[in-house]
Write an enzyme that holds these catalytic residues in place. Structure first.
Site, PDB file in Angstrom:
ATOM      1  N   ASP A 104       0.803  -1.072  -0.223  1.00 58.29           N
ATOM      2  CA  ASP A 104      -0.035  -0.123  -0.078  1.00 58.29           C
ATOM      3  C   ASP A 104       0.993   1.254   0.108  1.00 58.29           C
ATOM      4  OD1 ASP A 104      -2.163   1.763   0.813  1.00 58.29           O
ATOM      5  OD2 ASP A 104      -3.335   0.229   1.663  1.00 58.29           O
ATOM      6  N   ASP A 206      -2.935   4.776  -2.722  1.00 55.89           N
ATOM      7  CA  ASP A 206      -3.954   5.276  -1.547  1.00 55.89           C
ATOM      8  C   ASP A 206      -4.468   6.635  -2.166  1.00 55.89           C
ATOM      9  OD1 ASP A 206      -4.979   5.174   1.293  1.00 55.89           O
ATOM     10  OD2 ASP A 206      -3.834   7.039   1.325  1.00 55.89           O
ATOM     11  N   GLU A 266      -6.899   3.356  -5.352  1.00 58.39           N
ATOM     12  CA  GLU A 266      -8.162   3.856  -4.741  1.00 58.39           C
ATOM     13  C   GLU A 266      -8.585   4.991  -5.399  1.00 58.39           C
ATOM     14  OE1 GLU A 266      -9.756   4.915  -0.457  1.00 58.39           O
ATOM     15  OE2 GLU A 266      -7.594   5.466  -0.839  1.00 58.39           O
ATOM     16  N   HIS A 330     -10.793  -1.962   4.560  1.00 58.99           N
ATOM     17  CA  HIS A 330     -10.742  -1.693   6.162  1.00 58.99           C
ATOM     18  C   HIS A 330     -11.143  -0.272   6.463  1.00 58.99           C
ATOM     19  CE1 HIS A 330      -7.896   0.489   3.444  1.00 58.99           C
ATOM     20  NE2 HIS A 330      -7.533   1.249   4.518  1.00 58.99           N
ATOM     21  N   ASP A 331     -11.992   0.279   5.461  1.00 59.75           N
ATOM     22  CA  ASP A 331     -12.575   1.397   5.615  1.00 59.75           C
ATOM     23  C   ASP A 331     -14.106   1.462   5.507  1.00 59.75           C
ATOM     24  OD1 ASP A 331     -10.243   3.088   5.536  1.00 59.75           O
ATOM     25  OD2 ASP A 331     -10.115   3.210   3.427  1.00 59.75           O
TER      26      ASP A 331
HETATM   27  C1  GLC Z   1      -7.361   5.966   2.287  1.00 56.32           C
HETATM   28  C2  GLC Z   1      -7.258   4.617   3.157  1.00 56.32           C
HETATM   29  C3  GLC Z   1      -7.600   5.214   4.510  1.00 56.32           C
HETATM   30  C4  GLC Z   1      -6.864   6.073   5.025  1.00 56.32           C
HETATM   31  C5  GLC Z   1      -6.983   7.374   3.934  1.00 56.32           C
HETATM   32  C6  GLC Z   1      -5.782   8.449   4.234  1.00 56.32           C
HETATM   33  O1  GLC Z   1      -8.764   6.214   2.075  1.00 56.32           O
HETATM   34  O2  GLC Z   1      -8.041   3.343   2.596  1.00 56.32           O
HETATM   35  O3  GLC Z   1      -7.571   4.058   5.395  1.00 56.32           O
HETATM   36  O4  GLC Z   1      -7.202   6.619   6.247  1.00 56.32           O
HETATM   37  O5  GLC Z   1      -6.844   6.934   2.560  1.00 56.32           O
HETATM   38  O6  GLC Z   1      -4.754   7.987   3.821  1.00 56.32           O
END
Ligand code: GLC
Ligand code: CA
Length: 558
Positions: A104, A206, A266, A330-331
């Site tokens: 990641d 990310d 993402e 995980h979110d």
């Molecule tokens: C992404 C991650 C999340 C994180 C955010 C800031 O959305 O999936 O867990 O808090 O980015 O890096």
């Protein structure tokens, strides 16, 4: 076997990828925190499950304000997770089992304790000042614009020492890098190369669409509806700037210098239009290999809603672009906590997993979903997630889906020998890997079976996707590759529903609730069980039938 010149497809298109939240997967040294050795020790479980790749949430040194999404050293391993040697061992052991490792990578921001930021904030004259986004306030110490932080409050933080503000799209402890500065890009490209040289198979990028900010830092337009101030803006100047796609193209060009590496981004955007914005990051095959758009994740549990978002996302990504499918990460709340009740958990778990694993595209699974793990209610005193703390008591926290993997009925679910960093689900003696392995009717065995089917059935890996018209409550589609056809029928309702299996062929059951594997079913109307699933393969297809279907397809414009 017919050779088509098309025999090899990259692993990231044909494989199944499993996300591990390292802090919660397996604790090897009894400190209550999952670690890399813990993952290595569980690789055989993952091989047995049949996954081809692991995406590890961030493992770099971090003060953990956002649990690793605030990196303080991009080349190291967080001591709580292990050492670089532990990582090399994990990589080698995974590769020995045919499992790839995807890291990641947080490119949008660093930790406020990263040496780059410490240097940047040390003075206005610092050579690293321009590595982050610093700005004078508008008269009276007002922030330069109306941007909001995704985790609450304004996006600008006043720095008293140098009397300017810096931008943070997330926490104050996560200052945004300035991607308009070529030195930042250069530094990150070197980091990418460093991990690829080590043998890492790819990166999950990310919040990649946040990367480049509007050059003039213009105010975002506001909108009326939305729970938080952040949601009441249209994020057109702090997200999806066209320059971001240029960076992505350059990243892709770099990554392509190593064989078989993969970038999955993402690309979160609010509906409507979220999927089309996300699809742009494929850049005609010159951008991201894969992107998450989240439309499936946010769909409500109905055949109609799922069908709509699937057709949209699938339709936006003709080859060489390629869709991803995921229902958990995980979110987000866990799949069965969102979509099922106690009475239909197992059945809906089968529907959800069959869907993700049989669509045209790459499935991403989230650790624990294969045993039906559920959200854990976290008492206020044990909250960890900064988002949960900021918005308490709003239910936006992410801890419930980040709890320890439930391995067995032993103390702490076999995750650790001590009380873990987040509580274990109270029902862990019922819901755990050991128990699921012993029960042939478990969700775990269903996942293994359907993942194996993907390996066995080329139509499921490479086939075209075509919706089958169905009555209400049922979602149906056919995957077809060089005359091989696999049909999937899913009942989204908890009552029996009629479903239409294409006529003109006889169908052999590959996986189903209510039928035995190997059973033959004639095409026509069949009845699906409540929350039922049928995956079946056409046997002895008749040329005439194929011909008429092709005509039907042409008429439907597909
Ligand atoms: C992404 C991650 C999340 C994180 C955010 C800031 O959305 O999936 O867990 O808090 O980015 O890096
Ligand atoms: Ca540990």
């Amino acid at each position: 076997m017919a050779m088509t010149g098309d025999e090899s497809r990259p692993w990231w298109q044909e494989g199944v990828i499993y996300q591990i939240y390292p802090r919660s997967f397996a604790d090897s040294n009894g400190d209550g925190i999952g670690d890399l050795r813990g993952i290595t020790q569980r690789l055989d479980y993952l091989r047995e499950l049949g996954v081809d790749g692991l995406w590890l949430s961030p493992i770099h040194p971090s003060p953990m304000f956002d649990f690793g999404y605030d990196v303080s050293d991009y080349r190291g391993i967080a001591p709580e997770f292990g050492t670089l040697d532990d990582f090399r061992t994990l990589l080698a052991e995974a590769h020995a089992r045919g499992i790839r490792i995807v890291l990641d990578l947080v490119l949008n921001h660093t930790s406020h304790l990263h040496p780059w930021f410490l240097e940047s904030r040390s003075s206005r004259e610092s050579p690293k000042r321009d590595w982050y986004i610093w700005h004078d306030g508008r008269g009276g110490g007002q922030p330069p614009n109306n941007w909001q932080a995704a985790f609450g409050g304004g996006a600008w933080e006043w720095d008293e020492a140098t009397r300017q503000l810096y931008l943070h799209s997330f926490l104050v402890e996560q200052p945004d890098l300035n991607w308009r500065n070529p030195a930042v890009e250069q530094a990150m490209m070197e980091i990418v190369a460093y991990w690829l040289d080590m043998g890492v198979d790819g990166f999950r990028l990310d919040v990649i669409n946040w990367l480049v900010k509007d050059e003039q830092l213009r105010d975002n337009p506001t909108k009326l509806l939305g729970r938080r101030p952040y949601d009441r803006q249209r994020h057109i100047y702090d997200r999806n700037r066209p320059e971001t796609i240029d960076v992505v193209r350059r990243l892709r060009a770099l990554v392509d210098r190593w064989p078989e590496r993969m970038l999955v981004g993402e690309v979160y955007n609010e509906p409507p239009g979220n999927s089309s914005l996300s699809a742009e990051y494929c850049a005609g095959g010159e951008g991201l290999h894969l992107a998450f758009d989240f439309s499936l994740l946010y769909a409500s549990w109905s055949a109609e809603d799922f069908g709509r978002v699937i057709d949209t996302w699938d339709g936006l990504l003709p080859e060489p672009c390629w869709p991803t499918w995921t229902l958990g990460n995980h979110d987000q709340r866990r799949i069965l906590s969102r979509y099922a009740s106690e009475s239909n958990r197992l059945a809906r778990g089968r529907v959800a997993s069959t869907l993700v694993l049989t669509l045209r595209g790459t499935p991403f699974l989230y650790y624990g979903e294969e045993i039906g793990m559920l959200d854990v209610k976290i008492p206020r005193a044990r909250l960890q997630d900064p988002l949960a703390k900021a918005y308490w008591p709003l239910p936006v926290g992410r801890d419930p889906a980040r709890t320890p993997m439930q391995w067995s009925a032993a103390a702490h679910a076999g995750f650790s020998t001590v009380e873990p960093w987040l509580p274990v689900h109270p029902e862990y003696t019922e819901i755990n890997v050991e128990r699921a392995e012993a029960d042939p009717g478990s969700l775990l065995h269903w996942y293994r079976r359907v993942i194996r089917l993907r390996r066995e059935e080329v139509a499921l890996r490479r086939g075209t996707y075509r919706r089958l018209p169905q009555g209400s409550g049922v979602l149906g589609y056919v995957r077809e590759h060089e005359g091989e056809r696999v049909a999937v029928l899913l009942n989204f309702e908890s009552r029996p529903r009629p479903a239409a299996l294409p006529t003109g062929a006889s169908w052999r059951v590959l996986a189903a609730s209510g039928h035995r594997v190997g059973d033959r079913i004639a095409g026509g109307t069949i009845e699906l069980e409540p929350d039922g699933v049928l995956v079946a393969k056409a046997t002895a297809p008749q040329a005439r039938t194929l011909g008429s279907e092709a005509r039907g397809r042409a008429a439907a414009g597909r």
